[in-house]
Each structure stands twice: as structure tokens, then as C-alpha cells.
Write a protein that holds these residues in place. Sequence first.
Motif, PDB file in Angstrom:
ATOM      1  N   VAL A   7       0.864  -1.178   0.000  1.00  0.00           N
ATOM      2  CA  VAL A   7       0.000   0.000   0.000  1.00  0.00           C
ATOM      3  C   VAL A   7       0.897   1.223   0.000  1.00  0.00           C
ATOM      4  N   TRP A   8       0.549   2.168  -0.818  1.00  0.00           N
ATOM      5  CA  TRP A   8       1.319   3.394  -0.923  1.00  0.00           C
ATOM      6  C   TRP A   8       0.428   4.561  -0.526  1.00  0.00           C
ATOM      7  N   PHE A   9       0.864   5.338   0.455  1.00  0.00           N
ATOM      8  CA  PHE A   9       0.095   6.494   0.903  1.00  0.00           C
ATOM      9  C   PHE A   9       1.057   7.660   1.089  1.00  0.00           C
ATOM     10  N   SER A  10       1.353   8.325  -0.021  1.00  0.00           N
ATOM     11  CA  SER A  10       2.311   9.432   0.004  1.00  0.00           C
ATOM     12  C   SER A  10       1.577  10.758   0.190  1.00  0.00           C
ATOM     13  N   ARG A  11       2.357  11.822   0.147  1.00  0.00           N
ATOM     14  CA  ARG A  11       1.784  13.166   0.230  1.00  0.00           C
ATOM     15  C   ARG A  11       0.789  13.406  -0.903  1.00  0.00           C
ATOM     16  N   ILE A  12       1.057  12.820  -2.053  1.00  0.00           N
ATOM     17  CA  ILE A  12       0.174  13.026  -3.210  1.00  0.00           C
ATOM     18  C   ILE A  12      -1.216  12.461  -2.924  1.00  0.00           C
ATOM     19  N   GLU A  13      -1.277  11.226  -2.442  1.00  0.00           N
ATOM     20  CA  GLU A  13      -2.568  10.616  -2.120  1.00  0.00           C
ATOM     21  C   GLU A  13      -3.256  11.373  -0.973  1.00  0.00           C
ATOM     22  N   PHE A  14      -2.475  11.775   0.011  1.00  0.00           N
ATOM     23  CA  PHE A  14      -3.020  12.526   1.141  1.00  0.00           C
ATOM     24  C   PHE A  14      -3.640  13.839   0.653  1.00  0.00           C
ATOM     25  N   CYS A  15      -2.949  14.521  -0.236  1.00  0.00           N
ATOM     26  CA  CYS A  15      -3.443  15.786  -0.782  1.00  0.00           C
ATOM     27  C   CYS A  15      -4.712  15.575  -1.597  1.00  0.00           C
ATOM     28  N   LEU A  16      -4.737  14.510  -2.402  1.00  0.00           N
ATOM     29  CA  LEU A  16      -5.924  14.222  -3.207  1.00  0.00           C
ATOM     30  C   LEU A  16      -7.140  13.924  -2.339  1.00  0.00           C
ATOM     31  N   VAL A  81     -10.160  17.715  14.757  1.00  0.00           N
ATOM     32  CA  VAL A  81     -10.716  17.041  13.590  1.00  0.00           C
ATOM     33  C   VAL A  81      -9.580  16.596  12.669  1.00  0.00           C
ATOM     34  N   LEU A  82      -8.748  17.542  12.225  1.00  0.00           N
ATOM     35  CA  LEU A  82      -7.670  17.194  11.305  1.00  0.00           C
ATOM     36  C   LEU A  82      -6.572  16.372  11.976  1.00  0.00           C
ATOM     37  N   ILE A  83      -6.165  16.785  13.157  1.00  0.00           N
ATOM     38  CA  ILE A  83      -5.073  16.095  13.844  1.00  0.00           C
ATOM     39  C   ILE A  83      -5.595  15.086  14.853  1.00  0.00           C
ATOM     40  N   ARG A  84      -6.770  15.280  15.360  1.00  0.00           N
ATOM     41  CA  ARG A  84      -7.429  14.402  16.337  1.00  0.00           C
ATOM     42  C   ARG A  84      -6.590  14.241  17.613  1.00  0.00           C
ATOM     43  N   ALA A  85      -6.220  15.376  18.168  1.00  0.00           N
ATOM     44  CA  ALA A  85      -5.481  15.380  19.424  1.00  0.00           C
ATOM     45  C   ALA A  85      -6.447  15.142  20.580  1.00  0.00           C
ATOM     46  N   GLU A  86      -5.988  14.446  21.576  1.00  0.00           N
ATOM     47  CA  GLU A  86      -6.825  14.180  22.743  1.00  0.00           C
ATOM     48  C   GLU A  86      -6.972  15.450  23.578  1.00  0.00           C
ATOM     49  N   GLU A  87      -8.048  15.540  24.333  1.00  0.00           N
ATOM     50  CA  GLU A  87      -8.311  16.751  25.109  1.00  0.00           C
ATOM     51  C   GLU A  87      -7.349  16.945  26.277  1.00  0.00           C
ATOM     52  N   HIS A 113       1.531  19.926   7.406  1.00  0.00           N
ATOM     53  CA  HIS A 113       1.537  19.786   8.864  1.00  0.00           C
ATOM     54  C   HIS A 113       0.756  18.546   9.310  1.00  0.00           C
ATOM     55  N   VAL A 114      -0.444  18.387   8.787  1.00  0.00           N
ATOM     56  CA  VAL A 114      -1.299  17.271   9.196  1.00  0.00           C
ATOM     57  C   VAL A 114      -0.737  15.939   8.695  1.00  0.00           C
ATOM     58  N   TYR A 115      -0.191  15.920   7.489  1.00  0.00           N
ATOM     59  CA  TYR A 115       0.408  14.694   6.960  1.00  0.00           C
ATOM     60  C   TYR A 115       1.577  14.250   7.841  1.00  0.00           C
ATOM     61  N   LYS A 116       2.439  15.192   8.158  1.00  0.00           N
ATOM     62  CA  LYS A 116       3.594  14.890   9.022  1.00  0.00           C
ATOM     63  C   LYS A 116       3.129  14.334  10.363  1.00  0.00           C
ATOM     64  N   TYR A 117       2.145  14.972  10.936  1.00  0.00           N
ATOM     65  CA  TYR A 117       1.624  14.535  12.232  1.00  0.00           C
ATOM     66  C   TYR A 117       0.967  13.156  12.118  1.00  0.00           C
ATOM     67  N   SER A 118       0.202  12.951  11.055  1.00  0.00           N
ATOM     68  CA  SER A 118      -0.527  11.692  10.880  1.00  0.00           C
ATOM     69  C   SER A 118       0.387  10.507  10.635  1.00  0.00           C
ATOM     70  N   ILE A 119       1.380  10.696   9.805  1.00  0.00           N
ATOM     71  CA  ILE A 119       2.270   9.605   9.425  1.00  0.00           C
ATOM     72  C   ILE A 119       3.351   9.362  10.459  1.00  0.00           C
ATOM     73  N   PHE A 120       3.942  10.415  10.955  1.00  0.00           N
ATOM     74  CA  PHE A 120       5.105  10.281  11.823  1.00  0.00           C
ATOM     75  C   PHE A 120       4.818  10.571  13.298  1.00  0.00           C
ATOM     76  N   GLY A 121       3.602  10.996  13.614  1.00  0.00           N
ATOM     77  CA  GLY A 121       3.261  11.303  15.002  1.00  0.00           C
ATOM     78  C   GLY A 121       4.040  12.479  15.549  1.00  0.00           C
ATOM     79  N   SER A 122       4.395  13.404  14.687  1.00  0.00           N
ATOM     80  CA  SER A 122       5.207  14.555  15.069  1.00  0.00           C
ATOM     81  C   SER A 122       4.480  15.411  16.093  1.00  0.00           C
ATOM     82  N   LYS A 123       5.141  15.757  17.146  1.00  0.00           N
ATOM     83  CA  LYS A 123       4.590  16.646  18.172  1.00  0.00           C
ATOM     84  C   LYS A 123       4.886  18.073  17.786  1.00  0.00           C
ATOM     85  N   THR A 124       3.830  18.904  17.739  1.00  0.00           N
ATOM     86  CA  THR A 124       4.022  20.316  17.414  1.00  0.00           C
ATOM     87  C   THR A 124       3.308  21.169  18.402  1.00  0.00           C
TER      88      THR A 124
END
Length: 124
Positions: A7-16, A81-87, A113-124
Motif C-alpha cells: 500500500v502506498w500512501f504518500s503526500r500526493i494521495e493525502f493531498c488528493l 478534527v484534522l489532527i485528532r489530538a486528545e483533550e 503539517h497534518v500529513y507529518k503529524y498523521s504519518i510520523f506522530g510529530s509533536k508540534t
Amino acid sequence: MLGPCSVWFSRIEFCLITGLKFGAISNTDLYEDVSNGIHHRCFGGRGAVTFAELKARIQQGQSQEQFDAVKLCLMYMVNCVLIRAEERKYVPIWQLRLVDDLDTFNAFPWGSHVYKYSIFGSKT
């Protein structure tokens, strides 16, 4: 019977799928604190604002400035919604600074920003 598949889920698919804007993310430390910005008007300018406090402020329905309700809802949408961070977590201060300028907020590459967070769990 199906064999193993990749399965391939790159930035391109995420953007689409999301339609969010991609681009270089600037240094978030560059967003300056506005002396009478939403961070100060709604949260006293203190360093830590929880998502529960953000949600409570939205539910109060009282705004000092014309677009405060919109800005608070944008913060909620991005983080819950976009990042789905816990309260139990906090709203990043740079986002509270960024939302004071709606043109800059809208131009921000949220897709990156959201792709990075979603794929890599980046804390911002």
C-alpha cells in the motif's frame, strides 16, 4: 486467494483525499504574539491552553471581538478534527498566534503539517 500486497500512501494521495494545501512549513517560532490577540483575550496569554478549555470557551458562546468565535472554532477544527489530538493535550501556542491573522492562517500549508503529524506522530 490474494497474495501480499503493498500500500502506498504518500503526500500526493493525502493531498488528493484531503484537499489540504502542501508547502514548506516556516519556523513556527516566527509567529509573534499579538498583544491583544485571541490568546490574551480568551486565555489571559498564559502558556498552556488545554483542548478542554478551548472547547469550554467555544461552548460559552461569548466573544469580545468580531471573529473570535471563528478563530476558536478553527483551532478546534485543526486540533480535534484534522489532527485528532486528545483533550488532555494542549493547543500549540504558535497556532493561537497564527490564527490572529486569518489570511496567514488560511495560507498555512496545513496539508504538510497534518500529513507529518498523521504519518510520523510529530509533536508540534
